[in-house]
Design a protein around this motif. Structure first.
Motif, PDB file in Angstrom:
ATOM      1  N   LEU A 154     -66.000 -28.599   5.039  1.00 16.92           N
ATOM      2  CA  LEU A 154     -65.607 -28.715   6.429  1.00 16.92           C
ATOM      3  C   LEU A 154     -66.406 -27.734   7.265  1.00 16.92           C
ATOM      4  O   LEU A 154     -66.503 -26.574   6.919  1.00 16.92           O
ATOM      5  N   GLY A 155     -66.958 -28.188   8.357  1.00 20.17           N
ATOM      6  CA  GLY A 155     -67.675 -27.295   9.266  1.00 20.17           C
ATOM      7  C   GLY A 155     -69.064 -26.972   8.760  1.00 20.17           C
ATOM      8  O   GLY A 155     -69.423 -27.269   7.637  1.00 20.17           O
ATOM      9  N   PRO A 156     -69.860 -26.314   9.609  1.00 21.31           N
ATOM     10  CA  PRO A 156     -71.228 -25.990   9.228  1.00 21.31           C
ATOM     11  C   PRO A 156     -71.270 -24.819   8.258  1.00 21.31           C
ATOM     12  O   PRO A 156     -70.426 -23.931   8.315  1.00 21.31           O
ATOM     13  N   PRO A 157     -72.234 -24.818   7.343  1.00 19.56           N
ATOM     14  CA  PRO A 157     -72.335 -23.702   6.409  1.00 19.56           C
ATOM     15  C   PRO A 157     -72.822 -22.452   7.123  1.00 19.56           C
ATOM     16  O   PRO A 157     -73.580 -22.530   8.075  1.00 19.56           O
ATOM     17  N   ALA A 158     -72.376 -21.292   6.639  1.00 20.94           N
ATOM     18  CA  ALA A 158     -72.853 -20.031   7.196  1.00 20.94           C
ATOM     19  C   ALA A 158     -74.302 -19.825   6.779  1.00 20.94           C
ATOM     20  O   ALA A 158     -74.712 -20.218   5.696  1.00 20.94           O
ATOM     21  N   ALA A 159     -75.089 -19.227   7.636  1.00 23.91           N
ATOM     22  CA  ALA A 159     -76.512 -19.056   7.386  1.00 23.91           C
ATOM     23  C   ALA A 159     -76.797 -18.078   6.257  1.00 23.91           C
ATOM     24  O   ALA A 159     -77.867 -18.107   5.678  1.00 23.91           O
ATOM     25  N   ALA A 160     -75.854 -17.206   5.918  1.00 24.97           N
ATOM     26  CA  ALA A 160     -76.113 -16.144   4.957  1.00 24.97           C
ATOM     27  C   ALA A 160     -76.083 -16.604   3.504  1.00 24.97           C
ATOM     28  O   ALA A 160     -76.499 -15.874   2.634  1.00 24.97           O
ATOM     29  N   TYR A 161     -75.589 -17.775   3.213  1.00 25.72           N
ATOM     30  CA  TYR A 161     -75.486 -18.197   1.830  1.00 25.72           C
ATOM     31  C   TYR A 161     -75.842 -19.663   1.682  1.00 25.72           C
ATOM     32  O   TYR A 161     -75.851 -20.415   2.631  1.00 25.72           O
ATOM     33  N   GLU A 162     -76.172 -20.027   0.454  1.00 27.28           N
ATOM     34  CA  GLU A 162     -76.460 -21.425   0.138  1.00 27.28           C
ATOM     35  C   GLU A 162     -75.168 -22.066  -0.334  1.00 27.28           C
ATOM     36  O   GLU A 162     -74.575 -21.651  -1.321  1.00 27.28           O
ATOM     37  N   GLU A 163     -74.713 -23.067   0.386  1.00 27.28           N
ATOM     38  CA  GLU A 163     -73.460 -23.733   0.056  1.00 27.28           C
ATOM     39  C   GLU A 163     -73.766 -24.936  -0.837  1.00 27.28           C
ATOM     40  O   GLU A 163     -74.611 -25.764  -0.513  1.00 27.28           O
ATOM     41  N   LEU A 164     -73.102 -25.007  -1.950  1.00 26.77           N
ATOM     42  CA  LEU A 164     -73.305 -26.109  -2.883  1.00 26.77           C
ATOM     43  C   LEU A 164     -72.324 -27.223  -2.584  1.00 26.77           C
ATOM     44  O   LEU A 164     -71.134 -26.988  -2.450  1.00 26.77           O
ATOM     45  N   ALA A 165     -72.832 -28.431  -2.499  1.00 21.18           N
ATOM     46  CA  ALA A 165     -71.957 -29.587  -2.310  1.00 21.18           C
ATOM     47  C   ALA A 165     -71.350 -30.015  -3.636  1.00 21.18           C
ATOM     48  O   ALA A 165     -70.337 -30.690  -3.678  1.00 21.18           O
ATOM     49  N   ALA A 166     -71.989 -29.625  -4.722  1.00 21.91           N
ATOM     50  CA  ALA A 166     -71.497 -29.939  -6.057  1.00 21.91           C
ATOM     51  C   ALA A 166     -71.938 -28.825  -6.994  1.00 21.91           C
ATOM     52  O   ALA A 166     -72.896 -28.116  -6.708  1.00 21.91           O
ATOM     53  N   LEU A 167     -71.253 -28.662  -8.073  1.00 19.88           N
ATOM     54  CA  LEU A 167     -71.618 -27.653  -9.061  1.00 19.88           C
ATOM     55  C   LEU A 167     -71.953 -28.366 -10.357  1.00 19.88           C
ATOM     56  O   LEU A 167     -71.078 -28.931 -11.006  1.00 19.88           O
ATOM     57  N   ASP A 168     -73.230 -28.357 -10.694  1.00 16.56           N
ATOM     58  CA  ASP A 168     -73.716 -28.975 -11.911  1.00 16.56           C
ATOM     59  C   ASP A 168     -74.397 -27.877 -12.716  1.00 16.56           C
ATOM     60  O   ASP A 168     -75.535 -27.507 -12.445  1.00 16.56           O
ATOM     61  N   GLN A 214     -78.335 -10.730  -7.241  1.00 16.38           N
ATOM     62  CA  GLN A 214     -79.184 -11.873  -6.918  1.00 16.38           C
ATOM     63  C   GLN A 214     -80.540 -11.406  -6.395  1.00 16.38           C
ATOM     64  O   GLN A 214     -81.587 -11.918  -6.787  1.00 16.38           O
ATOM     65  N   ALA A 215     -80.528 -10.409  -5.521  1.00 13.64           N
ATOM     66  CA  ALA A 215     -81.782  -9.900  -4.947  1.00 13.64           C
ATOM     67  C   ALA A 215     -82.648  -9.206  -6.004  1.00 13.64           C
ATOM     68  O   ALA A 215     -83.869  -9.410  -6.051  1.00 13.64           O
ATOM     69  N   ASP A 216     -82.025  -8.410  -6.865  1.00 17.76           N
ATOM     70  CA  ASP A 216     -82.780  -7.634  -7.850  1.00 17.76           C
ATOM     71  C   ASP A 216     -83.249  -8.447  -9.048  1.00 17.76           C
ATOM     72  O   ASP A 216     -84.281  -8.132  -9.634  1.00 17.76           O
ATOM     73  N   ALA A 271     -67.240 -14.984   6.610  1.00 20.18           N
ATOM     74  CA  ALA A 271     -67.700 -14.452   7.893  1.00 20.18           C
ATOM     75  C   ALA A 271     -67.617 -12.923   7.885  1.00 20.18           C
ATOM     76  O   ALA A 271     -68.472 -12.249   8.471  1.00 20.18           O
ATOM     77  N   GLU A 272     -66.624 -12.388   7.203  1.00 18.89           N
ATOM     78  CA  GLU A 272     -66.444 -10.935   7.124  1.00 18.89           C
ATOM     79  C   GLU A 272     -67.240 -10.305   5.986  1.00 18.89           C
ATOM     80  O   GLU A 272     -67.608  -9.140   6.055  1.00 18.89           O
ATOM     81  N   THR A 273     -67.478 -11.070   4.935  1.00 19.97           N
ATOM     82  CA  THR A 273     -68.159 -10.578   3.737  1.00 19.97           C
ATOM     83  C   THR A 273     -69.249 -11.586   3.362  1.00 19.97           C
ATOM     84  O   THR A 273     -69.051 -12.424   2.490  1.00 19.97           O
ATOM     85  N   PRO A 274     -70.395 -11.519   4.040  1.00 20.27           N
ATOM     86  CA  PRO A 274     -71.446 -12.512   3.797  1.00 20.27           C
ATOM     87  C   PRO A 274     -71.946 -12.507   2.349  1.00 20.27           C
ATOM     88  O   PRO A 274     -71.850 -11.489   1.657  1.00 20.27           O
ATOM     89  N   ALA A 275     -72.482 -13.633   1.940  1.00 19.23           N
ATOM     90  CA  ALA A 275     -72.972 -13.799   0.572  1.00 19.23           C
ATOM     91  C   ALA A 275     -74.431 -14.253   0.593  1.00 19.23           C
ATOM     92  O   ALA A 275     -74.759 -15.222   1.263  1.00 19.23           O
ATOM     93  N   GLY A 276     -75.272 -13.568  -0.158  1.00 15.28           N
ATOM     94  CA  GLY A 276     -76.671 -13.952  -0.294  1.00 15.28           C
ATOM     95  C   GLY A 276     -76.908 -14.710  -1.585  1.00 15.28           C
ATOM     96  O   GLY A 276     -77.953 -14.573  -2.210  1.00 15.28           O
TER      97      GLY A 276
END
Length: 155
Positions: A17-31, A63-65, A90-95
């Motif tokens: 629901l709604g647009p994904p936040a820019a800070a993380y990659e949102e998966l539509a499915a988990l395979d 993830q970054a390291d 929104a309060e705790t962004p995810a990379g």
């Protein structure tokens, strides 16, 4: 399907629901089979979980390291109300990658006992480590296990 031991084809489509936040990659499915040959840090979290909030900066660093070495961090939200997860993010962004499990299907398959639950999956697709909860003191132990898995040869 031996989901806890091997990568299997597990494709769950989640209602987004709604647009994904820019800070993380949102998966539509988990395979999980899509990550064969990589080390997967699979984390289950909920918006009400304080240790989950503390683990997000750590997962960002992982993830970054280690992303270029083959580590993939995937955090699965188990809130039934997607708005609660959106507020948390929104309060705790995810990379790193975020998936949603509002029906609890994945949570049930992985037999969660607490929040957060972390599962480390080796390049061979086998579950190699599992931990309930998260404390700052856990970071060194997790780093050691992740380094060992990243050093293993790809099957």
């Amino acid at each position: 399907m031996q989901l806890r031991r091997r990568f299997g084809i597990l494709t769950l489509v989640f209602v987004l629901l709604g647009p994904p936040a820019a800070a993380y990659e949102e998966l539509a499915a988990l395979d999980l089979s899509a990550y064969a040959g990589q080390v997967v840090y699979l984390d289950f979290w909920a918006s009400w979980c304080q240790p989950c909030r503390a683990s997000f900066p750590y997962m960002d660093r992982l993830q970054a390291d280690h992303g270029k070495q083959g580590l993939v961090v995937i955090a699965v939200n188990v809130d039934t109300d997607r708005r609660l997860a959106a507020r948390f993010l929104a309060e705790t962004p995810a990379g790193f990658r975020i998936a949603f499990d509002p029906s609890g299907t994945l949570a049930e398959q992985w037999r969660l006992e607490g929040m957060p639950t972390t599962v480390l999956i080796g390049r061979d697709g086998k579950t190699r480590f599992r931990q309930n909860g998260f404390r700052k003191a856990d970071e060194a132990k997790l780093e050691t296990r992740i380094a060992e898995l990243l050093d293993e040869e790809t099957p």
